[in-house]
Motif scaffolding. Structure first.
Motif, PDB file in Angstrom:
ATOM      1  N   LEU A  54      19.072   1.025  26.511  1.00 18.35           N
ATOM      2  CA  LEU A  54      17.924   1.869  26.192  1.00 18.35           C
ATOM      3  C   LEU A  54      16.949   1.852  27.361  1.00 18.35           C
ATOM      4  O   LEU A  54      16.649   0.803  27.906  1.00 18.35           O
ATOM      5  N   ARG A  55      16.469   3.026  27.685  1.00 15.82           N
ATOM      6  CA  ARG A  55      15.398   3.085  28.671  1.00 15.82           C
ATOM      7  C   ARG A  55      14.128   2.598  27.995  1.00 15.82           C
ATOM      8  O   ARG A  55      13.936   2.840  26.808  1.00 15.82           O
ATOM      9  N   PRO A  56      13.292   1.962  28.756  1.00 16.27           N
ATOM     10  CA  PRO A  56      12.005   1.570  28.163  1.00 16.27           C
ATOM     11  C   PRO A  56      11.261   2.794  27.646  1.00 16.27           C
ATOM     12  O   PRO A  56      11.238   3.839  28.285  1.00 16.27           O
ATOM     13  N   SER A  57      10.743   2.686  26.443  1.00 14.40           N
ATOM     14  CA  SER A  57       9.996   3.802  25.857  1.00 14.40           C
ATOM     15  C   SER A  57       8.760   3.235  25.185  1.00 14.40           C
ATOM     16  O   SER A  57       8.551   2.027  25.174  1.00 14.40           O
ATOM     17  N   GLN A  58       8.000   4.113  24.581  1.00 14.36           N
ATOM     18  CA  GLN A  58       6.799   3.661  23.897  1.00 14.36           C
ATOM     19  C   GLN A  58       7.161   2.705  22.750  1.00 14.36           C
ATOM     20  O   GLN A  58       6.499   1.714  22.524  1.00 14.36           O
ATOM     21  N   LYS A  59       8.247   3.049  22.073  1.00 15.69           N
ATOM     22  CA  LYS A  59       8.691   2.248  20.933  1.00 15.69           C
ATOM     23  C   LYS A  59       9.271   0.912  21.394  1.00 15.69           C
ATOM     24  O   LYS A  59       9.046  -0.117  20.783  1.00 15.69           O
ATOM     25  N   VAL A  60      10.068   0.994  22.451  1.00 16.33           N
ATOM     26  CA  VAL A  60      10.711  -0.212  22.984  1.00 16.33           C
ATOM     27  C   VAL A  60      10.298  -0.343  24.455  1.00 16.33           C
ATOM     28  O   VAL A  60      11.020   0.067  25.353  1.00 16.33           O
ATOM     29  N   PRO A  61       9.113  -0.900  24.681  1.00 16.63           N
ATOM     30  CA  PRO A  61       8.596  -0.893  26.065  1.00 16.63           C
ATOM     31  C   PRO A  61       9.460  -1.681  27.051  1.00 16.63           C
ATOM     32  O   PRO A  61       9.477  -1.365  28.236  1.00 16.63           O
ATOM     33  N   GLN A  62      10.170  -2.683  26.564  1.00 17.77           N
ATOM     34  CA  GLN A  62      10.981  -3.490  27.486  1.00 17.77           C
ATOM     35  C   GLN A  62      12.401  -2.941  27.660  1.00 17.77           C
ATOM     36  O   GLN A  62      13.208  -3.494  28.388  1.00 17.77           O
ATOM     37  N   GLY A  63      12.685  -1.820  26.979  1.00 16.25           N
ATOM     38  CA  GLY A  63      14.052  -1.293  27.017  1.00 16.25           C
ATOM     39  C   GLY A  63      14.945  -2.215  26.225  1.00 16.25           C
ATOM     40  O   GLY A  63      14.472  -3.022  25.440  1.00 16.25           O
TER      41      GLY A  63
END
Ligand SMILES: [Zn+2]
Length: 114
Positions: A54-63
Motif C-alpha cells: 500500500l502506498r502511504p495514504s491519509q488512512k494509512v500514513p505509513q503505507g
C-alpha cells in the motif's frame, strides 16, 4: 416462436461457498467474492492470498502490506452444497415455467433459483 434462452456457463456465482479441488490451495473453503466469467476465474475469500503493498495514504500514513485474494481458475473449485455440506457439481433443473434452479447431485436438494 422460440424464446431466447439464457446460457449459463458457470454454475458458480458470487456468494457461493466453494472448495478448492486442486493446486496448492486444495481443500480450502471460502465464499466467492467475485466471478470473472470472461476469464473463467473466481476470487474466493481467504484463498490464494497475495501481498499487496500500500502506498502511504491519509488512512494509512505509513503505507504497508495487505493480503488480498487473487483470482483462481473456476475449474479448480467446486460448489459446497448448503444442505449436505458436500462438494457437488450442481445440476440445472427447471422448477417452473422459465425458472431454473441449481440442484445438488449428492442430496437432491435445490440450492437456489437462477
Ligand atoms: Zn447436497
Amino acid at each position: 416462436m422460440k424464446t431466447k434462452e439464457k446460457v449459463i456457463h458457470y454454475k458458480i456465482k458470487k456468494g457461493d461457498t466453494v472448495e478448492v479441488i486442486s493446486g496448492v490451495e486444495k481443500g480450502k473453503r471460502g465464499t466467492v467474492i467475485k466471478v470473472i466469467p470472461e476469464k473463467g476465474r473466481v476470487v474466493i475469500e481467504g484463498v490464494k492470498l497475495v501481498k499487496r503493498h500500500l502506498r502511504p495514504s491519509q488512512k494509512v500514513p505509513q503505507g504497508g502490506i495487505v493480503e488480498k485474494p487473487a483470482p483462481i481458475d473456476i475449474s479448480d473449485v467446486m460448489l459446497v452444497c448448503p444442505h449436505c455440506d458436500k462438494r457437488t457439481r450442481p445440476q440445472m433443473v427447471i422448477v417452473r415455467d422459465g425458472v431454473k434452479a441449481r440442484k445438488c447431485r449428492k442430496c437432491g436438494e435445490l440450492i437456489d433459483e437462477v
